[in-house]
Design an enzyme around this catalytic site. Structure first.
Site, PDB file in Angstrom:
ATOM      1  N   GLU A 163       0.795  -1.146   0.112  1.00 19.20           N
ATOM      2  CA  GLU A 163      -0.081  -0.061   0.101  1.00 19.20           C
ATOM      3  C   GLU A 163       0.988   1.105   0.055  1.00 19.20           C
ATOM      4  O   GLU A 163       1.927   1.336   0.862  1.00 19.20           O
ATOM      5  CB  GLU A 163      -0.805  -0.113   1.281  1.00 19.20           C
ATOM      6  CG  GLU A 163      -2.153   0.003   0.983  1.00 19.20           C
ATOM      7  CD  GLU A 163      -2.884   0.063   2.471  1.00 19.20           C
ATOM      8  OE1 GLU A 163      -3.495   1.001   2.911  1.00 19.20           O
ATOM      9  OE2 GLU A 163      -2.859  -0.991   3.102  1.00 19.20           O
ATOM     10  N   ARG A 192       6.201 -13.534   9.187  1.00 19.45           N
ATOM     11  CA  ARG A 192       6.779 -12.261   8.793  1.00 19.45           C
ATOM     12  C   ARG A 192       8.205 -12.176   9.474  1.00 19.45           C
ATOM     13  O   ARG A 192       8.505 -12.703  10.630  1.00 19.45           O
ATOM     14  CB  ARG A 192       6.037 -10.859   9.093  1.00 19.45           C
ATOM     15  CG  ARG A 192       5.674 -10.744  10.693  1.00 19.45           C
ATOM     16  CD  ARG A 192       4.881  -9.450  10.962  1.00 19.45           C
ATOM     17  NE  ARG A 192       3.802  -9.276  10.012  1.00 19.45           N
ATOM     18  CZ  ARG A 192       3.554  -8.155   9.497  1.00 19.45           C
ATOM     19  NH1 ARG A 192       4.386  -7.189   9.404  1.00 19.45           N
ATOM     20  NH2 ARG A 192       2.653  -7.926   8.497  1.00 19.45           N
ATOM     21  N   LYS A 215       4.513   0.940  11.162  1.00 22.25           N
ATOM     22  CA  LYS A 215       4.681   2.148  10.478  1.00 22.25           C
ATOM     23  C   LYS A 215       4.452   3.402  11.308  1.00 22.25           C
ATOM     24  O   LYS A 215       5.065   4.488  11.297  1.00 22.25           O
ATOM     25  CB  LYS A 215       3.769   2.112   9.372  1.00 22.25           C
ATOM     26  CG  LYS A 215       4.170   1.629   7.840  1.00 22.25           C
ATOM     27  CD  LYS A 215       3.196   1.582   6.861  1.00 22.25           C
ATOM     28  CE  LYS A 215       3.422   0.809   5.767  1.00 22.25           C
ATOM     29  NZ  LYS A 215       2.334   0.132   4.840  1.00 22.25           N
TER      30      LYS A 215
END
Ligand code: ATP
Ligand code: MG
Length: 595
Positions: free
Chosen positions: A62, A297, A307
């Protein structure tokens, strides 16, 4: 001297994703697939050629922030698998959310992927895609689901919807709107699209099973109303697809074979399968369709990758921006001096599995050392300088200004690179801690009466030091031992236990040295929702003025060197100029954090 380092390219060790790809290739699962050269629906691809790519993967960020080391794992995995197996990896911006995306992020993401060494171009075709270009198809698919009785417009309030979804222990309750006819739903959905309803007034939901043990299958939302301008489609839409509806469709339109994501999407897989199977059955999407595979992950110690928290570090000026060399962002790693080879090697070694775990930050430094050992130019630098006066210089050479030329290999593993040149004079810079007035046990460097070799130079004998009124040492004094110059016959006749690095005061170049270290002192600074502020390393950045070898006079931004005894350094890509050198420490020669 150590043997040359092995080439630092990842050596593929097998993992479960490679096994899945190999299984599919052996079975010919995707062999008959057509690909029209551009994304599209079933008819579009059917009219195209058999796909020359054996597999298709994608990296789908994104564009709402800077990429970090975790994304590097996803990039190396997706682009790496495609490259290994004769496939193609698509670069796709998942820009279905109208409010958060910015061109700045799009540019920086493309830059990061290229810097890591990957390319979305294959046979002259650029596979760079934007999910927002698929809005028309997504809408068409939604109408098809409504027509098939598989989706309905729900006008419960958000609270009612949440309540009626139930939870792990309790089945959900059907919405009162669930029994609307396809014709009613179609009309209402078109009103949603036309802007007749305000934000939040209705959602389009799939009609699956409100009692499913998998909550993701309790009539998931497909579309929501959001009167917001989109960076690509402007004001064409006031309804936007949900991520979980959009993503499988994006994969299918692009002919992706292996859709790889992180484990938190595992529970979404039944929905992914249902949606694509249904749209294939309705004749809208090409077959064979993509399949989703999840891996754990990448978690790296001593960094944070959320983020939101990275933004906090920037906004609160805890770091000097997104590309601060202490940031785990790709731009930060790059500015710090980590090489793409080192990042890829670290990601490969971290492995790809279903079981999570932590990768030690030290593995990145290890990969960096392996990469640069055989590549980086060697040089001497003095980080914490004190002057050393050679008091018998004029007597020995007839003149205080005499310069004795010295040389050293540019890189000991690569004789073809030749030698670097510098010279010795009556005054040199040495490291302050290479001298001790009172030597500790085992200290073999400079103290009164002890002999050491100035590396690539001569053996000297320390005679003491000079101090100022406050007692601080202003200079160290020594005499040169005659006939001991490195490389001349008999130079080794005088045995010494210590060798120190140095630079001639007359030819050393002053430089700003930015000594970076880990940003956090704790391995998991934000574990369990803990405030990372308490774990900040107060010594993560130290800026000093030191000296570097004259061979670096023409160093360009991004050039990397090994400063002998000190570690790996890089000319700062933003601030370095020949007139005013600025050099970052990437990593030491050894792990100073190892217990
Ligand atoms: P957001 O919270 O905004 O969703 P994100 O880190 O998931 O953040 P995306 O832009 O969605 O950001 O990520 C792009 C891809 O990178 C996704 O496929 C995601 O799974 C993957 N990715 C993100 N973080 C990691 C990580 N730590 N390890 C491996 N892959 C990751
Ligand atoms: Mg995400």
């Amino acid at each position: 001297m150590t043997a040359p380092a092995a080439p630092a390219e990842p050596k593929p060790s097998s993992n479960f994703l490679r096994q899945i790809v190999e299984r599919d290739l052996a079975a010919g699962t995707y062999a008959q697939r057509h690909f029209a050269g551009t994304p599209g629906d079933a008819a579009h691809h059917a009219a195209g050629q058999p796909d020359p790519a054996k597999i298709r993967t994608r990296f789908p960020p994104e564009p709402n922030g800077y990429l970090h080391i975790g994304h590097a794992k996803s990039i190396t995995l997706n682009f790496g698998l495609a490259a290994e197996y004769g496939g193609v990896c698509h670069m796709r911006f998942d820009d279905t959310n109208p409010e958060k995306e910015e061109q700045e992020y799009v540019d920086s993401i493309l830059d990061a992927v290229k810097w890591l060494g990957f390319d979305w171009e294959s046979n002259g075709v650029s596979h760079l895609y934007y999910a927002s270009n698929y809005f028309d198809f997504m809408y068409r698919a939604a109408e098809a689901l409504i027509a098939a009785g598989l989706a309905y417009v729900d006008e419960q309030s958000a609270d009612e919807m949440r309540h009626n979804r139930g939870d792990f222990g309790h089945a959900g309750t059907d919405s009162p709107y669930r029994t609307r006819t396809p014709a009613e739903n179609l009309a209402r959905f078109r009103e949603m699209r036309a802007g007749a309803l305000p934000d939040g007034a209705a959602v389009l939901r799939a009609k699956l099973d409100m009692a499913s043990p998998n909550i993701n299958l309790r009539d998931p939302a497909l579309y929501r109303i959001k009167h917001a301008e989109h960076h690509n489609t402007g004001n064409a839409w006031c309804i936007y697809p949900m991520y979980t509806y959009a993503h499988p469709i994006e994969d299918a339109l692009e002919g992706i074979t292996h859709s790889i994501c992180t484990l938190e999407f595992e529970d979404q897989r039944p929905w992914y399968d249902w949606l694509l199977d249904t749209l294939c059955t309705l004749g809208l999407l090409a077959q064979p369709r993509p399949h989703q595979y999840e891996f754990a992950r990448l978690n790296v110690t001593y960094v944070i990758t959320s983020k939101r928290k990275l933004r906090q570090l920037v906004d609160e000026h805890i770091v000097d921006g997104w590309d601060d060399p202490r940031m785990p962002t790709i731009v930060g790693l790059r500015r710090r001096g980590y090489t793409p080879e080192a990042v890829r090697l670290m990601c490969e070694r971290a492995g790809t599995s279903k079981a999570g775990g932590w990768t030690d930050y030290a593995s990145l430094d290890i990969a960096l050392r392996e990469d640069l050992e055989g590549k980086a130019a060697r040089a001497m630098a003095v980080i914490d300088p004190v002057k050393l006066k050679l008091t018998n210089w004029a007597e020995l050479f007839g003149n205080a200004d005499h310069r004795e030329p010295c040389s050293a290999p540019a890189n000991p593993h690569r004789p073809e690179l030749g030698n670097r040149a510098f010279s010795l004079g009556n005054e040199v810079w040495i490291e302050r801690d290479d001298f001790a007035e009172v030597p500790a046990k085992g200290f073999f460097r400079l103290f009164r009466g002890n002999k050491v070799r100035l590396k690539y130079g001569m053996v000297i004998e320390c005679t003491g030091c000079e101090k100022d009124a406050s007692g601080a040492i202003t200079a160290v004094t020594a005499t040169v031992v005659p006939d001991t110059k490195s490389g001349t016959p008999g130079a080794d006749a005088v045995k010494v236990k210590g060798t120190i690095t140095w630079l001639g005061v007359h030819d050393a170049l002053p430089a700003e040295l930015r000594l970076y270290d880990r940003l956090f002192t704790e391995a998991q600074p934000d574990a369990g929702g803990k405030d990372f502020g308490a774990a900040l390393n107060p010594a993560s950045k130290k800026v000093v003025t030191g000296y570097i070898e004259p061979s670096l006079a023409n160093a360009q931004p991004d050039d990397k060197f090994q400063f002998e005894r000190h570690g790996y350094f890089v000319a700062d890509r933003v601030d370095h100029t020949a007139a005013k050198p600025v050099i970052n420490r990437i990593a030491g020669l050894k792990d100073s954090w190892a217990k």
